[in-house]
Design a protein around this motif. Structure first.
Motif, PDB file in Angstrom:
ATOM      1  N   ILE A 260     -17.428  -7.987   1.341  1.00 51.05           N
ATOM      2  CA  ILE A 260     -17.719  -7.314   2.612  1.00 51.05           C
ATOM      3  C   ILE A 260     -16.642  -6.271   2.908  1.00 51.05           C
ATOM      4  O   ILE A 260     -16.949  -5.142   3.287  1.00 51.05           O
ATOM      5  CB  ILE A 260     -17.830  -8.344   3.762  1.00 51.05           C
ATOM      6  CG1 ILE A 260     -19.103  -9.164   3.603  1.00 51.05           C
ATOM      7  CG2 ILE A 260     -17.795  -7.654   5.126  1.00 51.05           C
ATOM      8  CD1 ILE A 260     -19.169 -10.382   4.510  1.00 51.05           C
ATOM      9  N   ALA A 261     -15.385  -6.649   2.716  1.00 48.46           N
ATOM     10  CA  ALA A 261     -14.280  -5.717   2.950  1.00 48.46           C
ATOM     11  C   ALA A 261     -14.391  -4.507   2.025  1.00 48.46           C
ATOM     12  O   ALA A 261     -14.166  -3.365   2.444  1.00 48.46           O
ATOM     13  CB  ALA A 261     -12.935  -6.420   2.764  1.00 48.46           C
ATOM     14  N   LEU A 262     -14.748  -4.745   0.780  1.00 47.30           N
ATOM     15  CA  LEU A 262     -14.896  -3.654  -0.184  1.00 47.30           C
ATOM     16  C   LEU A 262     -16.014  -2.701   0.227  1.00 47.30           C
ATOM     17  O   LEU A 262     -15.839  -1.479   0.234  1.00 47.30           O
ATOM     18  CB  LEU A 262     -15.171  -4.229  -1.581  1.00 47.30           C
ATOM     19  CG  LEU A 262     -15.327  -3.220  -2.708  1.00 47.30           C
ATOM     20  CD1 LEU A 262     -14.038  -2.433  -2.906  1.00 47.30           C
ATOM     21  CD2 LEU A 262     -15.726  -3.922  -3.985  1.00 47.30           C
ATOM     22  N   VAL A 263     -17.158  -3.252   0.610  1.00 48.93           N
ATOM     23  CA  VAL A 263     -18.286  -2.408   1.022  1.00 48.93           C
ATOM     24  C   VAL A 263     -17.926  -1.611   2.272  1.00 48.93           C
ATOM     25  O   VAL A 263     -18.237  -0.421   2.373  1.00 48.93           O
ATOM     26  CB  VAL A 263     -19.557  -3.259   1.252  1.00 48.93           C
ATOM     27  CG1 VAL A 263     -20.642  -2.457   1.944  1.00 48.93           C
ATOM     28  CG2 VAL A 263     -20.066  -3.812  -0.071  1.00 48.93           C
ATOM     29  N   ARG A 264     -17.245  -2.257   3.216  1.00 47.12           N
ATOM     30  CA  ARG A 264     -16.831  -1.532   4.426  1.00 47.12           C
ATOM     31  C   ARG A 264     -15.859  -0.414   4.093  1.00 47.12           C
ATOM     32  O   ARG A 264     -15.906   0.668   4.689  1.00 47.12           O
ATOM     33  CB  ARG A 264     -16.210  -2.498   5.433  1.00 47.12           C
ATOM     34  CG  ARG A 264     -17.232  -3.388   6.092  1.00 47.12           C
ATOM     35  CD  ARG A 264     -16.611  -4.332   7.077  1.00 47.12           C
ATOM     36  NE  ARG A 264     -17.620  -5.155   7.712  1.00 47.12           N
ATOM     37  CZ  ARG A 264     -17.351  -6.183   8.495  1.00 47.12           C
ATOM     38  NH1 ARG A 264     -16.099  -6.508   8.759  1.00 47.12           N
ATOM     39  NH2 ARG A 264     -18.324  -6.881   9.024  1.00 47.12           N
ATOM     40  N   GLY A 265     -14.964  -0.645   3.151  1.00 48.13           N
ATOM     41  CA  GLY A 265     -14.033   0.397   2.739  1.00 48.13           C
ATOM     42  C   GLY A 265     -14.736   1.570   2.089  1.00 48.13           C
ATOM     43  O   GLY A 265     -14.419   2.731   2.361  1.00 48.13           O
ATOM     44  N   VAL A 266     -15.707   1.281   1.220  1.00 45.32           N
ATOM     45  CA  VAL A 266     -16.482   2.335   0.561  1.00 45.32           C
ATOM     46  C   VAL A 266     -17.255   3.141   1.605  1.00 45.32           C
ATOM     47  O   VAL A 266     -17.286   4.376   1.565  1.00 45.32           O
ATOM     48  CB  VAL A 266     -17.437   1.743  -0.499  1.00 45.32           C
ATOM     49  CG1 VAL A 266     -18.442   2.775  -0.985  1.00 45.32           C
ATOM     50  CG2 VAL A 266     -16.644   1.170  -1.663  1.00 45.32           C
ATOM     51  N   THR A 267     -17.872   2.443   2.545  1.00 45.68           N
ATOM     52  CA  THR A 267     -18.637   3.118   3.598  1.00 45.68           C
ATOM     53  C   THR A 267     -17.736   4.029   4.428  1.00 45.68           C
ATOM     54  O   THR A 267     -18.097   5.174   4.716  1.00 45.68           O
ATOM     55  CB  THR A 267     -19.326   2.079   4.513  1.00 45.68           C
ATOM     56  OG1 THR A 267     -20.175   1.255   3.717  1.00 45.68           O
ATOM     57  CG2 THR A 267     -20.136   2.742   5.597  1.00 45.68           C
ATOM     58  N   ALA A 268     -16.547   3.532   4.794  1.00 44.48           N
ATOM     59  CA  ALA A 268     -15.607   4.337   5.579  1.00 44.48           C
ATOM     60  C   ALA A 268     -15.142   5.558   4.794  1.00 44.48           C
ATOM     61  O   ALA A 268     -15.054   6.666   5.345  1.00 44.48           O
ATOM     62  CB  ALA A 268     -14.415   3.480   6.006  1.00 44.48           C
ATOM     63  N   SER A 269     -14.868   5.383   3.503  1.00 40.03           N
ATOM     64  CA  SER A 269     -14.436   6.515   2.665  1.00 40.03           C
ATOM     65  C   SER A 269     -15.538   7.564   2.552  1.00 40.03           C
ATOM     66  O   SER A 269     -15.271   8.770   2.634  1.00 40.03           O
ATOM     67  CB  SER A 269     -14.059   6.029   1.266  1.00 40.03           C
ATOM     68  OG  SER A 269     -12.939   5.188   1.326  1.00 40.03           O
ATOM     69  N   MET A 270     -16.758   7.105   2.367  1.00 34.02           N
ATOM     70  CA  MET A 270     -17.884   8.046   2.273  1.00 34.02           C
ATOM     71  C   MET A 270     -18.090   8.771   3.594  1.00 34.02           C
ATOM     72  O   MET A 270     -18.366   9.979   3.614  1.00 34.02           O
ATOM     73  CB  MET A 270     -19.154   7.299   1.852  1.00 34.02           C
ATOM     74  CG  MET A 270     -19.094   6.774   0.420  1.00 34.02           C
ATOM     75  SD  MET A 270     -20.523   5.771  -0.009  1.00 34.02           S
ATOM     76  CE  MET A 270     -21.751   7.054  -0.253  1.00 34.02           C
ATOM     77  N   ASP A 271     -17.926   8.045   4.712  1.00 37.19           N
ATOM     78  CA  ASP A 271     -18.081   8.648   6.033  1.00 37.19           C
ATOM     79  C   ASP A 271     -17.029   9.727   6.264  1.00 37.19           C
ATOM     80  O   ASP A 271     -17.326  10.821   6.745  1.00 37.19           O
ATOM     81  CB  ASP A 271     -17.988   7.560   7.107  1.00 37.19           C
ATOM     82  CG  ASP A 271     -18.258   8.099   8.500  1.00 37.19           C
ATOM     83  OD1 ASP A 271     -19.300   8.758   8.692  1.00 37.19           O
ATOM     84  OD2 ASP A 271     -17.420   7.856   9.392  1.00 37.19           O
ATOM     85  N   ARG A 272     -15.765   9.416   5.872  1.00 33.62           N
ATOM     86  CA  ARG A 272     -14.695  10.415   6.024  1.00 33.62           C
ATOM     87  C   ARG A 272     -14.954  11.647   5.156  1.00 33.62           C
ATOM     88  O   ARG A 272     -14.780  12.784   5.596  1.00 33.62           O
ATOM     89  CB  ARG A 272     -13.344   9.789   5.668  1.00 33.62           C
ATOM     90  CG  ARG A 272     -12.755   8.931   6.758  1.00 33.62           C
ATOM     91  CD  ARG A 272     -11.310   8.560   6.483  1.00 33.62           C
ATOM     92  NE  ARG A 272     -11.146   7.852   5.212  1.00 33.62           N
ATOM     93  CZ  ARG A 272     -11.259   6.539   5.058  1.00 33.62           C
ATOM     94  NH1 ARG A 272     -11.542   5.775   6.092  1.00 33.62           N
ATOM     95  NH2 ARG A 272     -11.079   5.969   3.882  1.00 33.62           N
ATOM     96  N   ALA A 273     -15.370  11.427   3.912  1.00 29.08           N
ATOM     97  CA  ALA A 273     -15.639  12.563   3.016  1.00 29.08           C
ATOM     98  C   ALA A 273     -16.773  13.420   3.556  1.00 29.08           C
ATOM     99  O   ALA A 273     -16.709  14.657   3.512  1.00 29.08           O
ATOM    100  CB  ALA A 273     -15.971  12.052   1.618  1.00 29.08           C
ATOM    101  N   LEU A 274     -17.796  12.790   4.087  1.00 23.99           N
ATOM    102  CA  LEU A 274     -18.925  13.538   4.654  1.00 23.99           C
ATOM    103  C   LEU A 274     -18.484  14.317   5.892  1.00 23.99           C
ATOM    104  O   LEU A 274     -18.875  15.483   6.067  1.00 23.99           O
ATOM    105  CB  LEU A 274     -20.069  12.580   4.994  1.00 23.99           C
ATOM    106  CG  LEU A 274     -21.356  13.224   5.494  1.00 23.99           C
ATOM    107  CD1 LEU A 274     -21.927  14.184   4.447  1.00 23.99           C
ATOM    108  CD2 LEU A 274     -22.379  12.150   5.838  1.00 23.99           C
ATOM    109  N   SER A 275     -17.638  13.691   6.713  1.00 27.11           N
ATOM    110  CA  SER A 275     -17.135  14.385   7.907  1.00 27.11           C
ATOM    111  C   SER A 275     -16.322  15.617   7.532  1.00 27.11           C
ATOM    112  O   SER A 275     -16.457  16.679   8.140  1.00 27.11           O
ATOM    113  CB  SER A 275     -16.261  13.435   8.740  1.00 27.11           C
ATOM    114  OG  SER A 275     -17.027  12.394   9.260  1.00 27.11           O
TER     115      SER A 275
END
Length: 115
Positions: free
Chosen positions: A75-90
């Motif tokens: 869960i922590a890994l998936v949340r980290g990936v999601t946050a990284s993708m969100d930052r890159a998209l932003s």
């Protein structure tokens, strides 16, 4: 993503089965001949003790604890990936603001969700 969703469905089903099974005695008897020799042939039976000390039940509970640890890490890994993708998209969209998943920019106490 389809594979992840299928695996999560299977995991949910397995957790339900494990929760039910962890409170019941195992179906296979783990007693050895030596164990049988020590058992009293008369007197009250000890079903609670037999259930609590059943090797297969203990193994089931241990696997549930191990699984909980790995799922928490996943869960922590998936949340980290999601946050990284969100930052890159932003950044790609030209936004300078640091965003957190879900659009929440408030301070957090970072209390662990799972213990």
């Amino acid at each position: 993503m389809d594979t992840l969703e299928r695996d999560l469905t299977e995991l949910r089903q397995m957790v339900t089965i494990f929760e039910d099974a962890a409170t019941m005695p195992g179906r296979r008897r783990s007693a050895t001949d030596a164990d049988e020799g020590r058992r009293a042939t008369k007197g009250p039976s000890r079903p609670t003790e037999d259930t609590a000390l059943d090797d297969s039940r203990v193994a089931l509970q241990e696997q549930m604890r191990t699984g909980t640890t790995y799922v928490t890490q996943a869960i922590a890994l998936v949340r980290g990936v999601t946050a990284s993708m969100d930052r890159a998209l932003s950044q790609w969209e030209g936004e300078d603001e640091i965003r957190t998943p879900g659009g929440c920019n408030e301070d957090h106490d970072w209390t662990p969700v799972h213990t």
